[in-house]
Design a protein around this motif. Structure first.
Motif, PDB file in Angstrom:
ATOM      1  N   HIS A 132      32.293  49.799  45.185  1.00  0.00           N
ATOM      2  CA  HIS A 132      32.310  48.343  45.270  1.00  0.00           C
ATOM      3  C   HIS A 132      33.742  47.873  45.087  1.00  0.00           C
ATOM      4  CE1 HIS A 132      27.943  48.075  45.067  1.00  0.00           C
ATOM      5  NE2 HIS A 132      28.027  49.051  44.182  1.00  0.00           N
ATOM      6  N   GLY A 133      34.098  46.769  45.748  1.00  0.00           N
ATOM      7  CA  GLY A 133      35.442  46.239  45.596  1.00  0.00           C
ATOM      8  C   GLY A 133      35.576  44.863  46.206  1.00  0.00           C
ATOM      9  N   THR A 134      36.625  44.162  45.790  1.00  0.00           N
ATOM     10  CA  THR A 134      36.908  42.837  46.319  1.00  0.00           C
ATOM     11  C   THR A 134      38.410  42.574  46.298  1.00  0.00           C
ATOM     12  OG1 THR A 134      36.190  40.522  46.258  1.00  0.00           O
ATOM     13  CG2 THR A 134      36.738  41.525  44.154  1.00  0.00           C
ATOM     14  N   THR A 135      38.850  41.700  47.197  1.00  0.00           N
ATOM     15  CA  THR A 135      40.251  41.302  47.277  1.00  0.00           C
ATOM     16  C   THR A 135      40.575  40.330  46.155  1.00  0.00           C
ATOM     17  OG1 THR A 135      40.185  41.531  49.681  1.00  0.00           O
ATOM     18  CG2 THR A 135      41.986  40.223  48.763  1.00  0.00           C
ATOM     19  N   VAL A 136      41.704  40.557  45.484  1.00  0.00           N
ATOM     20  CA  VAL A 136      42.180  39.623  44.460  1.00  0.00           C
ATOM     21  C   VAL A 136      43.690  39.461  44.590  1.00  0.00           C
ATOM     22  CG1 VAL A 136      40.349  40.217  42.807  1.00  0.00           C
ATOM     23  CG2 VAL A 136      42.559  41.311  42.616  1.00  0.00           C
ATOM     24  N   SER A 137      44.169  38.304  44.192  1.00  0.00           N
ATOM     25  CA  SER A 137      45.612  38.103  44.102  1.00  0.00           C
ATOM     26  C   SER A 137      46.009  37.752  42.680  1.00  0.00           C
ATOM     27  CB  SER A 137      46.079  37.015  45.071  1.00  0.00           C
ATOM     28  OG  SER A 137      45.418  35.809  44.800  1.00  0.00           O
ATOM     29  N   ALA A 138      45.024  37.551  41.802  1.00  0.00           N
ATOM     30  CA  ALA A 138      45.317  37.220  40.410  1.00  0.00           C
ATOM     31  C   ALA A 138      45.240  38.483  39.562  1.00  0.00           C
ATOM     32  CB  ALA A 138      44.347  36.159  39.903  1.00  0.00           C
ATOM     33  N   PHE A 139      46.372  39.164  39.467  1.00  0.00           N
ATOM     34  CA  PHE A 139      46.485  40.327  38.602  1.00  0.00           C
ATOM     35  C   PHE A 139      47.936  40.439  38.162  1.00  0.00           C
ATOM     36  CE2 PHE A 139      47.771  42.103  42.619  1.00  0.00           C
ATOM     37  CZ  PHE A 139      48.750  43.026  42.289  1.00  0.00           C
ATOM     38  N   ALA A 140      48.145  41.189  37.100  1.00  0.00           N
ATOM     39  CA  ALA A 140      49.509  41.343  36.590  1.00  0.00           C
ATOM     40  C   ALA A 140      49.587  42.547  35.670  1.00  0.00           C
ATOM     41  CB  ALA A 140      49.934  40.095  35.817  1.00  0.00           C
ATOM     42  N   SER A 141      50.795  43.053  35.519  1.00  0.00           N
ATOM     43  CA  SER A 141      51.043  44.022  34.472  1.00  0.00           C
ATOM     44  C   SER A 141      51.020  43.238  33.162  1.00  0.00           C
ATOM     45  CB  SER A 141      52.371  44.720  34.742  1.00  0.00           C
ATOM     46  OG  SER A 141      53.343  44.348  33.852  1.00  0.00           O
ATOM     47  N   LEU A 142      50.507  43.828  32.104  1.00  0.00           N
ATOM     48  CA  LEU A 142      50.303  43.110  30.853  1.00  0.00           C
ATOM     49  C   LEU A 142      51.117  43.689  29.710  1.00  0.00           C
ATOM     50  CD1 LEU A 142      48.728  40.955  29.261  1.00  0.00           C
ATOM     51  CD2 LEU A 142      46.853  42.598  29.057  1.00  0.00           C
ATOM     52  N   SER A 143      51.171  45.014  29.624  1.00  0.00           N
ATOM     53  CA  SER A 143      51.813  45.653  28.478  1.00  0.00           C
ATOM     54  C   SER A 143      52.340  47.021  28.892  1.00  0.00           C
ATOM     55  CB  SER A 143      50.784  45.804  27.350  1.00  0.00           C
ATOM     56  OG  SER A 143      51.259  46.611  26.305  1.00  0.00           O
ATOM     57  N   LEU A 144      53.449  47.408  28.298  1.00  0.00           N
ATOM     58  CA  LEU A 144      53.987  48.747  28.517  1.00  0.00           C
ATOM     59  C   LEU A 144      53.514  49.714  27.433  1.00  0.00           C
ATOM     60  CD1 LEU A 144      55.812  50.470  30.307  1.00  0.00           C
ATOM     61  CD2 LEU A 144      57.749  49.742  28.889  1.00  0.00           C
ATOM     62  N   ASP A 145      53.314  49.209  26.217  1.00  0.00           N
ATOM     63  CA  ASP A 145      52.909  50.062  25.105  1.00  0.00           C
ATOM     64  C   ASP A 145      51.758  49.414  24.351  1.00  0.00           C
ATOM     65  OD1 ASP A 145      52.776  52.024  23.179  1.00  0.00           O
ATOM     66  OD2 ASP A 145      54.543  51.325  22.077  1.00  0.00           O
ATOM     67  N   PRO A 146      50.509  49.737  24.694  1.00  0.00           N
ATOM     68  CA  PRO A 146      50.085  50.724  25.672  1.00  0.00           C
ATOM     69  C   PRO A 146      50.154  50.157  27.085  1.00  0.00           C
ATOM     70  CG  PRO A 146      48.145  49.703  24.725  1.00  0.00           C
ATOM     71  CD  PRO A 146      49.351  49.110  24.021  1.00  0.00           C
ATOM     72  N   PRO A 147      50.146  51.035  28.101  1.00  0.00           N
ATOM     73  CA  PRO A 147      50.176  50.533  29.480  1.00  0.00           C
ATOM     74  C   PRO A 147      48.875  49.798  29.814  1.00  0.00           C
ATOM     75  CG  PRO A 147      49.957  52.929  29.449  1.00  0.00           C
ATOM     76  CD  PRO A 147      50.139  52.491  28.036  1.00  0.00           C
ATOM     77  N   MET A 148      49.016  48.513  30.188  1.00  0.00           N
ATOM     78  CA  MET A 148      47.845  47.685  30.487  1.00  0.00           C
ATOM     79  C   MET A 148      48.120  46.775  31.666  1.00  0.00           C
ATOM     80  SD  MET A 148      46.613  46.482  26.668  1.00  0.00           S
ATOM     81  CE  MET A 148      45.017  45.856  27.240  1.00  0.00           C
ATOM     82  N   VAL A 149      47.049  46.427  32.378  1.00  0.00           N
ATOM     83  CA  VAL A 149      47.083  45.418  33.438  1.00  0.00           C
ATOM     84  C   VAL A 149      45.965  44.422  33.164  1.00  0.00           C
ATOM     85  CG1 VAL A 149      48.036  46.984  35.186  1.00  0.00           C
ATOM     86  CG2 VAL A 149      45.550  46.723  34.986  1.00  0.00           C
ATOM     87  N   LEU A 150      46.019  43.298  33.901  1.00  0.00           N
ATOM     88  CA  LEU A 150      44.907  42.361  33.854  1.00  0.00           C
ATOM     89  C   LEU A 150      44.559  41.951  35.269  1.00  0.00           C
ATOM     90  CD1 LEU A 150      45.798  39.161  34.443  1.00  0.00           C
ATOM     91  CD2 LEU A 150      46.829  39.417  32.205  1.00  0.00           C
ATOM     92  N   VAL A 151      43.281  41.710  35.483  1.00  0.00           N
ATOM     93  CA  VAL A 151      42.794  41.164  36.748  1.00  0.00           C
ATOM     94  C   VAL A 151      41.888  39.997  36.412  1.00  0.00           C
ATOM     95  CG1 VAL A 151      42.942  43.366  37.979  1.00  0.00           C
ATOM     96  CG2 VAL A 151      40.801  42.720  36.906  1.00  0.00           C
ATOM     97  N   SER A 152      41.813  39.037  37.318  1.00  0.00           N
ATOM     98  CA  SER A 152      40.977  37.864  37.120  1.00  0.00           C
ATOM     99  C   SER A 152      39.908  37.847  38.203  1.00  0.00           C
ATOM    100  CB  SER A 152      41.849  36.602  37.193  1.00  0.00           C
ATOM    101  OG  SER A 152      41.050  35.456  37.042  1.00  0.00           O
ATOM    102  N   LEU A 153      38.651  37.807  37.761  1.00  0.00           N
ATOM    103  CA  LEU A 153      37.516  37.805  38.689  1.00  0.00           C
ATOM    104  C   LEU A 153      36.648  36.580  38.426  1.00  0.00           C
ATOM    105  CD1 LEU A 153      36.555  41.570  38.342  1.00  0.00           C
ATOM    106  CD2 LEU A 153      37.717  40.502  40.285  1.00  0.00           C
ATOM    107  N   GLN A 154      36.089  36.027  39.489  1.00  0.00           N
ATOM    108  CA  GLN A 154      35.186  34.887  39.365  1.00  0.00           C
ATOM    109  C   GLN A 154      34.035  35.256  38.422  1.00  0.00           C
ATOM    110  OE1 GLN A 154      34.109  33.463  43.223  1.00  0.00           O
ATOM    111  NE2 GLN A 154      34.023  31.366  42.513  1.00  0.00           N
TER     112      GLN A 154
END
Length: 174
Positions: free
Chosen positions: A44-66
C-alpha cells in the motif's frame, strides 16, 4: 489564567486565513515528492509532499497523512513505513499513487525492503519504524526511526504551483 491566556481566543474563534489563500501560499513552496508505503498482506502507498527529516540523533523523519487515510490505518497496524523520495523523472508514479480506487503497484517495479515496499529508481529511500503519531488539524504526523537508508545522485522530483519539476543545482557539489 495569565494575561496571555485572556488575550488569545480559542482556535475555532480566531480569524484564520481562507483555505484557498493558504493552499495558494503553500503551493508556492517547492516541496519534494515522495511515496509513503507499508505492507499489510499487500503493498500500500500514497503520494505525499509533507515530510521532512526530523532528527540526526537518533535518525528520524516525519510524514503527514490525512487523518482518514487508509494508509495511516495500515501504518498504525504495521508500525512500519517506507519513504520513497521520487526522482525527477517519476512524475507519472506520483500521479498514479495520488489516485484512488486503482492498484497503484501494478505498473511500477518494487521490492520489499525492511518490511515496506521500496520503489525502483527513487532518489532516496528510508525504512522506518513508527515512533509516534501526533494529531494536527485534519492530518496525523507520523514520526519514524530510520532503520535503513540509501540515496543516489539524481535530481529529486519537486512540486510547486500544482506542477512537477526538479531541482537544478547552481554550483557543483563539494
Amino acid at each position: 489564567m495569565t494575561l496571555n491566556d485572556e488575550m488569545v481566543a480559542p482556535v475555532h474563534q480566531q480569524q484564520l486565513v481562507s483555505q484557498e489563500a493558504f493552499r495558494g501560499a503553500m503551493g508556492a513552496i517547492p516541496t519534494p515528492v515522495s511515496i509513503v508505503t507499508t505492507a499489510l498482506g499487500a503493498p500500500h502507498g500514497t503520494t505525499v509532499s509533507a515530510f521532512a527529516s526530523l532528527s540526526l540523533d537518533p535518525p528520524m523523519v516525519l510524514v503527514s497523512l490525512q487523518d482518514n487515510s487508509d494508509l495511516l490505518e495500515m501504518i498504525r497496524q504495521t508500525k512500519r513505513f517506507g519513504l520513497n523520495v521520487l526522482a525527477y523523472n517519476q512524475g507519472d508514479i506520483a500521479a498514479t499513487f495520488a489516485q484512488r480506487g486503482i492498484d497503484r503497484f501494478a505498473q511500477v517495479d518494487w521490492q520489499m525492503d525492511h518490511g515496506s515496499p521500496r520503489l525502483a529508481g527513487v532518489a532516496s529511500w528510508t525504512a522506518c519504524r513508527v515512533a509516534d503519531f501526533v494529531t494536527a488539524g485534519d492530518h496525523v504526523i507520523v514520526t519514524g526511526l530510520v532503520e535503513s537508508a540509501f540515496d543516489v545522485d539524481i535530481a529529486g522530483l519537486v512540486y510547486q504551483h500544482r506542477r512537477f519539476g526538479h531541482f537544478t543545482p547552481t554550483e557543483p557539489a563539494p
